[in-house]
Design an enzyme around this catalytic site. Structure first.
Site, mmCIF file in Angstrom:
data_model
loop_
_atom_site.group_PDB
_atom_site.id
_atom_site.type_symbol
_atom_site.label_atom_id
_atom_site.label_comp_id
_atom_site.label_asym_id
_atom_site.label_seq_id
_atom_site.Cartn_x
_atom_site.Cartn_y
_atom_site.Cartn_z
ATOM 1 C CE1 TYR A 9 -3.105 -2.992 0.215
ATOM 2 C CE2 TYR A 9 -3.384 -2.592 2.559
ATOM 3 C CZ TYR A 9 -3.670 -3.328 1.423
ATOM 4 O OH TYR A 9 -4.533 -4.396 1.507
ATOM 5 N N PRO A 62 -15.324 -4.744 2.956
ATOM 6 C CG PRO A 62 -15.374 -4.154 5.214
ATOM 7 C CD PRO A 62 -14.428 -4.343 4.060
ATOM 8 N N GLY A 88 -17.801 -2.971 -0.109
ATOM 9 C CA GLY A 88 -17.874 -3.038 -1.571
ATOM 10 C C GLY A 88 -17.074 -1.935 -2.234
HETATM 11 N N1 LIG Z 1 -5.967 -8.673 1.174
HETATM 12 C C1 LIG Z 1 -6.295 -8.010 0.103
HETATM 13 O O1 LIG Z 1 -5.989 -8.401 -1.030
HETATM 14 C C2 LIG Z 1 -7.047 -6.723 0.240
HETATM 15 C C3 LIG Z 1 -7.656 -6.124 -0.879
HETATM 16 C C4 LIG Z 1 -8.355 -4.938 -0.699
HETATM 17 C C5 LIG Z 1 -8.453 -4.373 0.567
HETATM 18 N N2 LIG Z 1 -7.843 -4.972 1.638
HETATM 19 C C6 LIG Z 1 -7.942 -4.408 3.008
HETATM 20 O O2 LIG Z 1 -9.309 -4.182 3.307
HETATM 21 C C7 LIG Z 1 -9.502 -2.835 3.716
HETATM 22 C C8 LIG Z 1 -10.865 -2.338 3.293
HETATM 23 O O3 LIG Z 1 -11.080 -2.576 1.916
HETATM 24 P P1 LIG Z 1 -11.314 -1.413 0.861
HETATM 25 O O4 LIG Z 1 -10.738 -0.134 1.345
HETATM 26 O O5 LIG Z 1 -10.886 -2.011 -0.429
HETATM 27 O O6 LIG Z 1 -12.878 -1.305 0.714
HETATM 28 P P2 LIG Z 1 -14.118 -0.962 1.650
HETATM 29 O O7 LIG Z 1 -13.756 -1.004 3.064
HETATM 30 O O8 LIG Z 1 -15.202 -1.825 1.156
HETATM 31 O O9 LIG Z 1 -14.449 0.532 1.197
HETATM 32 C C9 LIG Z 1 -13.520 1.566 1.356
HETATM 33 C C10 LIG Z 1 -13.953 2.770 0.522
HETATM 34 O O10 LIG Z 1 -15.170 3.277 1.002
HETATM 35 C C11 LIG Z 1 -15.005 4.613 1.467
HETATM 36 N N3 LIG Z 1 -15.728 4.687 2.741
HETATM 37 C C12 LIG Z 1 -15.416 4.042 3.890
HETATM 38 N N4 LIG Z 1 -16.336 4.296 4.840
HETATM 39 C C13 LIG Z 1 -17.233 5.138 4.284
HETATM 40 C C14 LIG Z 1 -18.428 5.750 4.755
HETATM 41 N N5 LIG Z 1 -18.869 5.544 5.991
HETATM 42 N N6 LIG Z 1 -19.117 6.552 3.898
HETATM 43 C C15 LIG Z 1 -18.675 6.768 2.637
HETATM 44 N N7 LIG Z 1 -17.564 6.199 2.122
HETATM 45 C C16 LIG Z 1 -16.852 5.395 2.951
HETATM 46 C C17 LIG Z 1 -13.520 4.835 1.597
HETATM 47 O O11 LIG Z 1 -13.163 6.172 1.270
HETATM 48 P P3 LIG Z 1 -12.037 6.992 2.095
HETATM 49 O O12 LIG Z 1 -10.923 6.024 2.368
HETATM 50 O O13 LIG Z 1 -11.666 8.082 1.164
HETATM 51 O O14 LIG Z 1 -12.695 7.447 3.341
HETATM 52 C C18 LIG Z 1 -12.956 3.885 0.551
HETATM 53 O O15 LIG Z 1 -12.909 4.485 -0.719
HETATM 54 C C19 LIG Z 1 -8.337 -2.083 3.057
HETATM 55 O O16 LIG Z 1 -8.055 -0.873 3.746
HETATM 56 C C20 LIG Z 1 -7.218 -3.071 3.179
HETATM 57 O O17 LIG Z 1 -6.654 -3.000 4.470
HETATM 58 C C21 LIG Z 1 -7.166 -6.142 1.483
#
Ligand SMILES: NC(=O)c1ccc[n+]([C@@H]2O[C@H](COP(=O)([O-])OP(=O)(O)OC[C@H]3O[C@@H](n4cnc5c(N)ncnc54)[C@H](OP(=O)(O)O)[C@@H]3O)[C@@H](O)[C@H]2O)c1
Length: 329
Positions: A57, A208, A210
């Site tokens: 990251y 989680p 999406g």
């Molecule tokens: N192991 C893997 O291959 C893998 C792959 C993907 C992700 N991950 C991990 O999983 C974590 C979460 O996944 P993710 O970030 O892909 O997706 P997510 O948690 O499904 O969604 C994150 C996105 O939603 C926005 N967001 C979060 N809370 C919000 C709210 N209450 N209202 C409006 N928008 C909101 C964030 O924007 P802002 O950040 O701009 O607030 C970001 O763009 C990552 O941080 C990472 O640590 C792991």
């Protein structure tokens, strides 16, 4: 904040993903490192004890920010990070691609992660993607050596198949598997979750929310910056996107019945799936970490859970072809 149990590792059942702090989806013109650090501090204040980052990251930036944020509070938090998507091969090595879980690379990776995180141990150290060129036994064995040295406390895997999970677990206990899971991505329920439960391994759902769509805040991809990764994700394009917005509308309507936002509803549903599941919603903003963390107190009715479970899965593959090819199946 309730506790989830990942094998023998206890964490807050809602964690914090620190990926977007390094601009992984988009830099949106500028990253705000101070706000990212405030977000981590606010999470800790709200009872979050599980921060998820990775070497890739940034690369490195997310780990550096987490390290800065937990300085002086290290013992309050379980730090999870990941190796295997930054190549540590010598420059002359012609092997293509970034995937690299050779034991010597893991050893190089861990030293960098420990330094950036400002710590002497990584609580949960995941292989980020299975390396088809390295037997998983060798990878698990390399991490087992780091455990013996005290540099790592627990082994995790990401996006691993049932066979890979079993083989790794036979070498060294796997504490957690991290794979995508949410209201619109439920693939793991068929084969993966039963294997995890048979072996006593915890589950950490990534993305989680999406990738943000389940928050209800995204109505058009035209709002995304040009460099936004989601602009080419199959679920955010064309007819798929329109269909997926309809799914979000249903989540929004169900949550509204109890005064929950769509993000809180999506997280509260995951929390109904078991005490061995600990989602890591990602954000780099204080207000959003407050909103997401408050899902811990949301209780869905049985009828609401049933209606959420009856929703159609998302339209479109969860990653583009290149990313899907790196997933162990
Ligand atoms: N192991 C893997 O291959 C893998 C792959 C993907 C992700 N991950 C991990 O999983 C974590 C979460 O996944 P993710 O970030 O892909 O997706 P997510 O948690 O499904 O969604 C994150 C996105 O939603 C926005 N967001 C979060 N809370 C919000 C709210 N209450 N209202 C409006 N928008 C909101 C964030 O924007 P802002 O950040 O701009 O607030 C970001 O763009 C990552 O941080 C990472 O640590 C792991």
């Amino acid at each position: 904040m309730h506790t989830a149990h990942l094998g023998d590792l206890d964490v807050s059942r809602i964690g914090l993903g620190a990926m977007t702090m390094a601009g992984t989806y988009t830099s949106e013109g500028a990253l705000d490192h101070d706000e990212s650090i405030r977000t981590i501090h606010r999470a800790l204040d709200l009872g979050v004890t599980h921060i998820d980052t990775a070497e890739i990251y940034g690369p490195f930036l997310s780990e550096e920010l987490v390290g800065r944020a937990v300085a002086g509070r290290r013992d309050e938090v379980v730090i999870a990070t990941k190796f295997g998507l930054v190549s540590h091969r010598p420059a002359a090595d012609p092997a293509p691609g970034q995937i690299d879980s050779r034991p010597e690379s893991i050893r190089a990776a861990v030293e960098g992660s420990l330094r950036r995180l400002g710590t002497d141990r990584i609580d949960l150290y995941y292989q980020h993607r299975v390396d088809p060129a390295v037997p998983i036994e060798d990878t698990a064995g390399a991490v087992a050596e780091l455990v013996a040295e005290g540099k790592v406390l627990h082994l995790g895997l990401c996006e691993a198949s049932p066979d890979t999970i079993r083989r790794a677990h036979a070498v060294h206990p796997v504490t957690a598997l991290q794979t995508e899971y949410s209201l619109w991505t439920r693939d793991v329920e068929a084969e993966i979750l039963p294997v995890l439960r048979e072996l006593g391994i915890g589950f950490v759902p990534y993305s989680p929310l999406g990738h943000g769509l389940l928050t209800g805040q995204i109505r058009s991809v035209d709002d995304f910056a040009d460099d936004d990764w989601r602009k080419t994700n199959p679920r955010f394009t064309g007819a798929n996107f329109a269909r997926n917005l309809a799914l979000v509308d249903e989540v929004t309507a169900i949550g509204a019945e109890i005064g929950a936002t769509p993000a809180q509803t999506a997280l509260a549903w995951i929390l109904t799936r078991g005490a061995d599941i600990a989602p890591i919603p990602g954000t780099r903003r204080v207000a959003r970490v407050e909103e997401n963390t408050a899902a811990d107190a949301i209780e869905l009715t049985a009828d609401q859970v049933a209606r959420l479970e009856a929703l159609e899965p998302a339209a479109g593959a969860r990653h583009d072809d290149a990313n899907m090819a790196s997933i162990d199946q």
